[in-house]
Design a protein around this motif. Structure first.
Motif, PDB file in Angstrom:
ATOM      1  N   THR A  82       0.937  -1.488  -0.493  1.00  0.00           N
ATOM      2  CA  THR A  82       0.406  -0.095   0.256  1.00  0.00           C
ATOM      3  C   THR A  82       0.867   1.348   0.026  1.00  0.00           C
ATOM      4  O   THR A  82       0.384   2.070  -0.720  1.00  0.00           O
ATOM      5  N   HIS A  83       1.661   0.742   0.149  1.00  0.00           N
ATOM      6  CA  HIS A  83       2.740   2.481   0.635  1.00  0.00           C
ATOM      7  C   HIS A  83       4.301   1.669  -0.009  1.00  0.00           C
ATOM      8  O   HIS A  83       4.383   1.386   0.361  1.00  0.00           O
ATOM      9  N   VAL A  84       4.864   3.047  -0.370  1.00  0.00           N
ATOM     10  CA  VAL A  84       6.537   2.922  -0.386  1.00  0.00           C
ATOM     11  C   VAL A  84       7.180   4.014   0.088  1.00  0.00           C
ATOM     12  O   VAL A  84       6.190   5.312   0.845  1.00  0.00           O
ATOM     13  N   ALA A  85       8.270   3.932   1.040  1.00  0.00           N
ATOM     14  CA  ALA A  85       8.556   5.429   1.602  1.00  0.00           C
ATOM     15  C   ALA A  85      10.866   5.006   1.082  1.00  0.00           C
ATOM     16  O   ALA A  85      11.139   3.909   1.437  1.00  0.00           O
ATOM     17  N   LEU A 125      13.227   6.379   7.837  1.00  0.00           N
ATOM     18  CA  LEU A 125      12.339   6.199   5.955  1.00  0.00           C
ATOM     19  C   LEU A 125      12.601   8.124   5.924  1.00  0.00           C
ATOM     20  O   LEU A 125      12.526   8.917   7.580  1.00  0.00           O
ATOM     21  N   LYS A 126      12.370   8.454   4.630  1.00  0.00           N
ATOM     22  CA  LYS A 126      11.405   9.757   4.882  1.00  0.00           C
ATOM     23  C   LYS A 126       9.809   9.716   5.080  1.00  0.00           C
ATOM     24  O   LYS A 126       9.693   8.657   5.353  1.00  0.00           O
ATOM     25  N   GLU A 127       9.430  10.186   3.826  1.00  0.00           N
ATOM     26  CA  GLU A 127       7.484   9.813   4.318  1.00  0.00           C
ATOM     27  C   GLU A 127       7.256   9.082   3.235  1.00  0.00           C
ATOM     28  O   GLU A 127       7.754   8.526   2.442  1.00  0.00           O
ATOM     29  N   LEU A 128       6.614   8.378   4.307  1.00  0.00           N
ATOM     30  CA  LEU A 128       6.344   7.445   3.776  1.00  0.00           C
ATOM     31  C   LEU A 128       4.278   8.014   2.423  1.00  0.00           C
ATOM     32  O   LEU A 128       3.917   8.289   2.726  1.00  0.00           O
ATOM     33  N   VAL A 129       4.841   7.560   1.105  1.00  0.00           N
ATOM     34  CA  VAL A 129       3.867   7.770   0.710  1.00  0.00           C
ATOM     35  C   VAL A 129       2.616   6.700  -0.512  1.00  0.00           C
ATOM     36  O   VAL A 129       3.276   5.019  -0.227  1.00  0.00           O
ATOM     37  N   GLU A 130       1.637   7.018  -0.289  1.00  0.00           N
ATOM     38  CA  GLU A 130       0.564   5.755  -0.759  1.00  0.00           C
ATOM     39  C   GLU A 130       0.277   5.757  -1.888  1.00  0.00           C
ATOM     40  O   GLU A 130       0.379   6.557  -2.892  1.00  0.00           O
TER      41      GLU A 130
END
Length: 172
Positions: A82-85, A125-130
């Protein structure tokens, strides 16, 4: 004897070449692209997902490869990536008791599984992006419970998990 100018120069060149290869803390943006895995797909249950959301860290075995990104395969309740960071830096030989402070369920699980008192590798991690569309488990196919490394292009093309984990048959 004291090192001369030529020796100091060679030492400086060597240290620039080696960089942080021997360090426990590696800034991913400084790593040589060809030597770095692109995306680590990490299986994440609700407890570890909460850790990733709140502290922006992923815990893996100490000998895990570095990667530029972490993709989260959430085992429950969605069974999907669902997400990548983007990984800011990794830290080897980290103490789980420090990383898991404030997460008593994970501390208990780590003690029961025997990894709590062993050094672990942290991916900061940096920001988690959906993702625009989750990469789901196809009905009737098994869940993925292993850490895997893939390319970003493969990840973004995939609609289902088995698109990423296909077994290639010999001769085809």
């Amino acid at each position: 004897t004291a090192p001369n100018g030529k020796t100091r120069f060679l030492n400086r060149l060597f240290l620039d070449y080696v960089g942080d290869m021997m360090s426990d803390k590696k800034f991913i943006g400084d790593q040589v692209v060809g030597r770095l895995k692109e995306v680590m797909i990490a299986a994440t249950d609700p407890d570890f997902w909460e850790l990733a959301l709140k502290k922006r860290i992923v815990i893996q075995m100490n000998n895990s490869d570095d990667a530029r990104y972490v993709a989260f395969y959430r085992t429950h309740p969605v069974s999907a990536i669902t997400h990548v960071a983007e990984v800011d830096f990794t830290e080897k030989n980290a103490e789980p008791k420090t990383a898991l402070r404030g997460f008593p369920k994970l501390i208990r699980r780590g003690k029961e599984a025997g990894w709590f008192d062993k050094p672990q590798k942290l991916y900061h991690l940096k920001e988690l992006v959906e993702l625009a569309a989750p990469i789901r488990k196809r009905p009737g196919k098994p869940a993925i419970r292993v850490t895997a490394f893939k390319g970003m292009a493969d990840l973004l093309k995939a609609r289902y998990l088995d698109d990423l984990f296909r077994v290639k048959l010999k001769g085809r």
